[in-house]
Design a protein around this motif. Structure first.
Motif, PDB file in Angstrom:
ATOM      1  N   VAL A 115      86.672  -8.411 -27.295  1.00  0.00           N
ATOM      2  CA  VAL A 115      87.643  -8.577 -28.058  1.00  0.00           C
ATOM      3  C   VAL A 115      87.278  -9.420 -29.311  1.00  0.00           C
ATOM      4  O   VAL A 115      87.790  -9.151 -30.514  1.00  0.00           O
ATOM      5  N   ALA A 116      86.218 -10.457 -28.767  1.00  0.00           N
ATOM      6  CA  ALA A 116      85.549 -11.192 -30.061  1.00  0.00           C
ATOM      7  C   ALA A 116      84.941 -10.155 -31.224  1.00  0.00           C
ATOM      8  O   ALA A 116      85.028 -10.400 -32.237  1.00  0.00           O
ATOM      9  N   LEU A 117      84.391  -9.189 -30.606  1.00  0.00           N
ATOM     10  CA  LEU A 117      83.843  -8.139 -31.614  1.00  0.00           C
ATOM     11  C   LEU A 117      84.726  -7.573 -32.385  1.00  0.00           C
ATOM     12  O   LEU A 117      84.555  -7.234 -33.555  1.00  0.00           O
ATOM     13  N   GLN A 118      85.762  -7.081 -31.574  1.00  0.00           N
ATOM     14  CA  GLN A 118      86.951  -6.432 -32.425  1.00  0.00           C
ATOM     15  C   GLN A 118      87.473  -7.404 -33.425  1.00  0.00           C
ATOM     16  O   GLN A 118      87.834  -6.810 -34.609  1.00  0.00           O
ATOM     17  N   ILE A 119      87.852  -8.679 -33.363  1.00  0.00           N
ATOM     18  CA  ILE A 119      88.307  -9.420 -34.332  1.00  0.00           C
ATOM     19  C   ILE A 119      87.613  -9.540 -35.495  1.00  0.00           C
ATOM     20  O   ILE A 119      87.835  -9.685 -36.758  1.00  0.00           O
ATOM     21  N   PHE A 120      86.012  -9.935 -35.101  1.00  0.00           N
ATOM     22  CA  PHE A 120      85.097  -9.910 -36.328  1.00  0.00           C
ATOM     23  C   PHE A 120      84.953  -8.609 -37.120  1.00  0.00           C
ATOM     24  O   PHE A 120      84.799  -8.828 -38.289  1.00  0.00           O
ATOM     25  N   ASN A 121      85.149  -7.461 -36.583  1.00  0.00           N
ATOM     26  CA  ASN A 121      84.926  -6.158 -37.384  1.00  0.00           C
ATOM     27  C   ASN A 121      86.333  -5.998 -38.046  1.00  0.00           C
ATOM     28  O   ASN A 121      86.330  -5.594 -39.369  1.00  0.00           O
ATOM     29  N   VAL A 122      87.426  -6.632 -37.834  1.00  0.00           N
ATOM     30  CA  VAL A 122      88.409  -6.633 -38.573  1.00  0.00           C
ATOM     31  C   VAL A 122      88.423  -7.627 -39.689  1.00  0.00           C
ATOM     32  O   VAL A 122      88.661  -7.592 -40.954  1.00  0.00           O
ATOM     33  N   TYR A 123      87.876  -8.931 -39.421  1.00  0.00           N
ATOM     34  CA  TYR A 123      87.743  -9.884 -40.315  1.00  0.00           C
ATOM     35  C   TYR A 123      86.974  -9.418 -41.379  1.00  0.00           C
ATOM     36  O   TYR A 123      87.123  -9.885 -42.483  1.00  0.00           O
ATOM     37  N   ARG A 124      85.729  -8.896 -40.988  1.00  0.00           N
ATOM     38  CA  ARG A 124      84.871  -8.679 -42.051  1.00  0.00           C
ATOM     39  C   ARG A 124      85.135  -7.353 -42.989  1.00  0.00           C
ATOM     40  O   ARG A 124      84.794  -7.486 -44.089  1.00  0.00           O
ATOM     41  N   SER A 125      85.722  -6.592 -42.330  1.00  0.00           N
ATOM     42  CA  SER A 125      86.324  -5.570 -43.425  1.00  0.00           C
ATOM     43  C   SER A 125      87.353  -6.414 -44.467  1.00  0.00           C
ATOM     44  O   SER A 125      87.437  -5.837 -45.635  1.00  0.00           O
ATOM     45  N   ARG A 126      88.292  -7.190 -43.787  1.00  0.00           N
ATOM     46  CA  ARG A 126      88.973  -7.965 -44.970  1.00  0.00           C
ATOM     47  C   ARG A 126      88.310  -8.741 -45.784  1.00  0.00           C
ATOM     48  O   ARG A 126      88.763  -8.917 -47.083  1.00  0.00           O
ATOM     49  N   LEU A 127      87.056  -9.295 -45.412  1.00  0.00           N
ATOM     50  CA  LEU A 127      86.417 -10.065 -46.397  1.00  0.00           C
ATOM     51  C   LEU A 127      85.713  -9.268 -47.238  1.00  0.00           C
ATOM     52  O   LEU A 127      85.788  -9.517 -48.552  1.00  0.00           O
ATOM     53  N   CYS A 128      85.138  -8.144 -47.043  1.00  0.00           N
ATOM     54  CA  CYS A 128      84.747  -7.138 -47.641  1.00  0.00           C
ATOM     55  C   CYS A 128      85.500  -6.503 -48.986  1.00  0.00           C
ATOM     56  O   CYS A 128      85.373  -6.379 -50.062  1.00  0.00           O
ATOM     57  N   ILE A 129      87.104  -6.352 -48.607  1.00  0.00           N
ATOM     58  CA  ILE A 129      88.026  -5.916 -49.275  1.00  0.00           C
ATOM     59  C   ILE A 129      88.245  -7.096 -50.583  1.00  0.00           C
ATOM     60  O   ILE A 129      88.469  -6.725 -51.709  1.00  0.00           O
ATOM     61  N   ALA A 130      88.164  -8.190 -49.980  1.00  0.00           N
ATOM     62  CA  ALA A 130      88.376  -9.329 -51.001  1.00  0.00           C
ATOM     63  C   ALA A 130      87.382  -9.334 -51.902  1.00  0.00           C
ATOM     64  O   ALA A 130      87.520  -9.641 -53.139  1.00  0.00           O
ATOM     65  N   TRP A 131      86.129  -9.253 -51.538  1.00  0.00           N
ATOM     66  CA  TRP A 131      84.937  -9.170 -52.410  1.00  0.00           C
ATOM     67  C   TRP A 131      84.978  -7.947 -53.468  1.00  0.00           C
ATOM     68  O   TRP A 131      85.097  -8.125 -54.704  1.00  0.00           O
ATOM     69  N   LEU A 132      85.528  -6.963 -52.986  1.00  0.00           N
ATOM     70  CA  LEU A 132      85.603  -5.638 -53.877  1.00  0.00           C
ATOM     71  C   LEU A 132      86.535  -5.802 -54.860  1.00  0.00           C
ATOM     72  O   LEU A 132      86.437  -5.418 -55.906  1.00  0.00           O
ATOM     73  N   LYS A 133      87.766  -6.223 -54.438  1.00  0.00           N
ATOM     74  CA  LYS A 133      89.010  -6.577 -55.302  1.00  0.00           C
ATOM     75  C   LYS A 133      88.479  -7.592 -56.451  1.00  0.00           C
ATOM     76  O   LYS A 133      89.017  -7.628 -57.580  1.00  0.00           O
ATOM     77  N   ALA A 134      87.726  -8.556 -56.188  1.00  0.00           N
ATOM     78  CA  ALA A 134      87.363  -9.646 -57.184  1.00  0.00           C
ATOM     79  C   ALA A 134      86.061  -9.191 -58.159  1.00  0.00           C
ATOM     80  O   ALA A 134      85.747  -9.684 -59.029  1.00  0.00           O
ATOM     81  N   ASN A 135      85.334  -7.931 -57.467  1.00  0.00           N
ATOM     82  CA  ASN A 135      83.860  -7.736 -58.132  1.00  0.00           C
ATOM     83  C   ASN A 135      83.918  -6.249 -58.854  1.00  0.00           C
ATOM     84  O   ASN A 135      83.087  -5.974 -59.265  1.00  0.00           O
ATOM     85  N   THR A 136      85.161  -5.493 -58.509  1.00  0.00           N
ATOM     86  CA  THR A 136      85.089  -4.225 -59.056  1.00  0.00           C
ATOM     87  C   THR A 136      86.431  -4.048 -59.722  1.00  0.00           C
ATOM     88  O   THR A 136      87.212  -4.701 -59.903  1.00  0.00           O
ATOM     89  N   ASN A 137      86.476  -2.833 -60.696  1.00  0.00           N
ATOM     90  CA  ASN A 137      87.830  -2.665 -61.263  1.00  0.00           C
ATOM     91  C   ASN A 137      88.636  -1.670 -60.613  1.00  0.00           C
ATOM     92  O   ASN A 137      89.574  -0.989 -61.057  1.00  0.00           O
TER      93      ASN A 137
END
Length: 243
Positions: A115-137
């Motif tokens: 479960v810890a790995l599943q949570i982490f994989n959701v978390y890092r997807s969200r983190l990458c999305i936050a970066w993409l929103k801030a750094n791309t058009n």
């Protein structure tokens, strides 16, 4: 909601610097994201690794529906973000510079993962999305994935109510058990998130559309099924476009 600050004299190898601008939700502090832009014109899903297809149409959307090792790893987006590897990050900025739409990274979730790995994989997807929103058009669409019902809280946490979402059904409805798990989770996602639009990657036919998306349609949700590279494998009766 929690807030996070980088401590003095702390070597940030966890990407905490990016969290300072985010809000969080639920017991697992999943970053809050959403997409409320008009995405109804998306007509093609280009895979992350297929650079030659990024401009396939005027409304092509780049997605990460591939094996994790293809888009992740030592030099992948997530590691580049948390280690502030500006050389690599600039390469990602350039890669996505003229992209109109992006679906967030699709890190694998399997029911037999810890479960810890599943949570982490959701978390890092969200983190990458936050970066993409801030750094791309690009307009960045949250991708969601789930397994058993005990993972719903962290799988759907952080997606703002009413946000557009994207899903892959590839391999999700091959057998009775997987299909039930997928359909139960999709209904839960519809009830919790109340998305306006769902972008779909995978095989959808006239014969199975109602079974898969009938509930979402009954809630007034638009279903968009773009063309993609897997068109060549689709059987007769495959459907595309907005329903």
């Amino acid at each position: 909601m929690a807030s996070y600050n980088v401590r003095n004299n702390f070597k940030d190898i966890f990407g905490v610097y990016l969290l300072e601008s985010l809000s969080f939700e639920g017991d697992y502090d999943i970053p809050v994201i959403g997409c409320f832009d008009d995405i109804s014109e998306i007509d093609y899903l280009a895979l992350y690794s297929d650079l030659q297809e990024y401009q396939k149409t005027k409304n092509t959307c780049v997605c990460f529906y591939q094996y994790d090792h293809v888009f992740d790893g030592v030099h992948g987006l997530y590691n580049s973000i948390i280690y502030k590897d500006e050389k690599r990050l600039n390469m990602f900025r350039e890669r996505f510079r003229n992209i109109k739409y992006i679906v967030g990274p699709d890190y694998s979730l399997f029911g037999d993962f810890p479960v810890a790995l599943q949570i982490f994989n959701v978390y890092r997807s969200r983190l990458c999305i936050a970066w993409l929103k801030a750094n791309t058009n690009a307009i960045v669409i949250p991708n969601i994935r789930w397994t058993f019902n005990f993972c719903y809280d962290f799988s759907f946490d952080g997606i703002m109510k009413g946000s557009n979402i994207a899903i892959s059904i590839l391999g999700q409805i091959k057998d009775k058990e997987n299909k039930k798990m997928f359909l139960d989770g999709l209904k839960e996602a519809v009830d919790r998130i109340e998305p306006k639009i769902i972008v779909v990657y995978g095989f959808v036919t006239k014969s199975n559309f109602d079974e898969i998306f009938g509930y979402a349609e009954s809630k007034g949700i638009k279903i968009i099924i773009p063309h993609s590279k897997i068109d060549m494998y689709k059987k007769e009766g495959a459907i595309y476009g907005t329903r």
